[in-house]
Design an enzyme around this catalytic site. Sequence first.
Site, PDB file in Angstrom:
ATOM      1  N   TYR A  79       0.833  -1.207   0.000  1.00  0.00           N
ATOM      2  CA  TYR A  79       0.000   0.000   0.000  1.00  0.00           C
ATOM      3  C   TYR A  79       0.865   1.254   0.000  1.00  0.00           C
ATOM      4  O   TYR A  79       2.076   1.202   0.233  1.00  0.00           O
ATOM      5  CB  TYR A  79      -0.928   0.004   1.216  1.00  0.00           C
ATOM      6  CG  TYR A  79      -0.230   0.380   2.514  1.00  0.00           C
ATOM      7  CD1 TYR A  79      -0.354   1.659   3.055  1.00  0.00           C
ATOM      8  CD2 TYR A  79       0.561  -0.542   3.206  1.00  0.00           C
ATOM      9  CE1 TYR A  79       0.284   2.004   4.239  1.00  0.00           C
ATOM     10  CE2 TYR A  79       1.188  -0.207   4.394  1.00  0.00           C
ATOM     11  CZ  TYR A  79       1.047   1.065   4.900  1.00  0.00           C
ATOM     12  OH  TYR A  79       1.687   1.404   6.062  1.00  0.00           O
TER      13      TYR A  79
ATOM     14  N   LYS B 160       6.616  -2.006   1.953  1.00  0.00           N
ATOM     15  CA  LYS B 160       5.454  -1.368   2.586  1.00  0.00           C
ATOM     16  C   LYS B 160       4.253  -2.306   2.420  1.00  0.00           C
ATOM     17  O   LYS B 160       3.373  -2.097   1.578  1.00  0.00           O
ATOM     18  CB  LYS B 160       5.186   0.007   1.973  1.00  0.00           C
ATOM     19  CG  LYS B 160       4.289   0.901   2.830  1.00  0.00           C
ATOM     20  CD  LYS B 160       4.264   2.310   2.269  1.00  0.00           C
ATOM     21  CE  LYS B 160       3.345   3.224   3.054  1.00  0.00           C
ATOM     22  NZ  LYS B 160       3.858   3.554   4.396  1.00  0.00           N
TER      23      LYS B 160
ATOM     24  N   GLU C 105      12.979   2.947  13.749  1.00  0.00           N
ATOM     25  CA  GLU C 105      12.065   3.990  13.280  1.00  0.00           C
ATOM     26  C   GLU C 105      10.853   4.005  14.192  1.00  0.00           C
ATOM     27  O   GLU C 105      10.889   3.436  15.289  1.00  0.00           O
ATOM     28  CB  GLU C 105      11.661   3.723  11.825  1.00  0.00           C
ATOM     29  CG  GLU C 105      11.055   2.354  11.577  1.00  0.00           C
ATOM     30  CD  GLU C 105      10.761   2.081  10.115  1.00  0.00           C
ATOM     31  OE1 GLU C 105      10.761   3.021   9.315  1.00  0.00           O
ATOM     32  OE2 GLU C 105      10.526   0.906   9.779  1.00  0.00           O
TER      33      GLU C 105
ATOM     34  N   LEU D 252      11.618   1.411   6.680  1.00  0.00           N
ATOM     35  CA  LEU D 252      11.038   1.829   5.419  1.00  0.00           C
ATOM     36  C   LEU D 252      11.650   3.186   5.070  1.00  0.00           C
ATOM     37  O   LEU D 252      11.616   4.104   5.889  1.00  0.00           O
ATOM     38  CB  LEU D 252       9.523   1.963   5.547  1.00  0.00           C
ATOM     39  CG  LEU D 252       8.805   2.370   4.260  1.00  0.00           C
ATOM     40  CD1 LEU D 252       8.806   1.233   3.254  1.00  0.00           C
ATOM     41  CD2 LEU D 252       7.374   2.808   4.566  1.00  0.00           C
TER      42      LEU D 252
END
Length: 283
Positions: free
Chosen positions: A32, A145, A177, A201
């Site tokens: 996505y 993702k 992250e 990511l």
Amino acid sequence: MSMYLMNDRFVKDDEVTISIEDRGYYFGDGVYEVIRVYGGAMFTAEEHIGRLYESAEKIRMELPYGEEEMIAKLARLVADNGVKEGHVYVQATRGAAPRVHQFPGEGITPVITAYTKSYPDHAPAAEPAKLKSAADIRWLRCDIKSLNLLANVMAKQEAFEAGCTEALLHRDGTVTEGSSSNMFGVKDGVIHTHPVSNFILNGITRRVIMQCCEELGQPVKEEPMALEDVYEMDEFFLSSTTNGILPVSEIDGRKIGDGHPGPVTERLMAAFESKLPEPIATR
């Protein structure tokens, strides 16, 4: 009534149907993207859709049409729904097929869906964020993702229950992250952030920030940060598509700097703001 994208058709919300055998429902077998809309214009759409197709390729899923057509369809969706400030969400699953773990055979087409969301007019600026550290228990391909977000959801809930905005994820004491963001610390005028790898990511907003740093001559060290060092940072901020750059006031109850956005953060926020698209003129 809002319009939605389903594969290659634009339909009303009461026409949206997803099979119970969709592999996104069974396995999270899909990818996505979320694209921010400013003034009716999508921001960094090419980068987001490029990453969507990269993620699809990494999970060996071939989407039914190309990147340019995808961007054009999403732009039409934004325009048809009259979105001025908001975002567009797009996802692709491997399709609907009987439930077996291996990929389905030939003849199964990926399912693409997309919708838009408008933000309130004149929304107040977000307050500096409070972070709660949490163990990073995600899989080892965070560069994809994918729809597999349960670990992210659990970390976000842990932060929420602690009265915080976001979770600061770490693997054995090394900061990676956030549950839905990238993380940046500032010490002695130097920005520190985790290097691009399979553990994070590579956010599109992160990429814009790195470009801003290069243009500003802002020193950056892309190297792992220890959680214990994060508490001693002079400044800290996170980045995401929906938040842009968001200053951080405290981590695990410990104040960062004086609790207000620092000079490096403010400078970057201004540079980021200058890159936003001009509003699309309306008749």
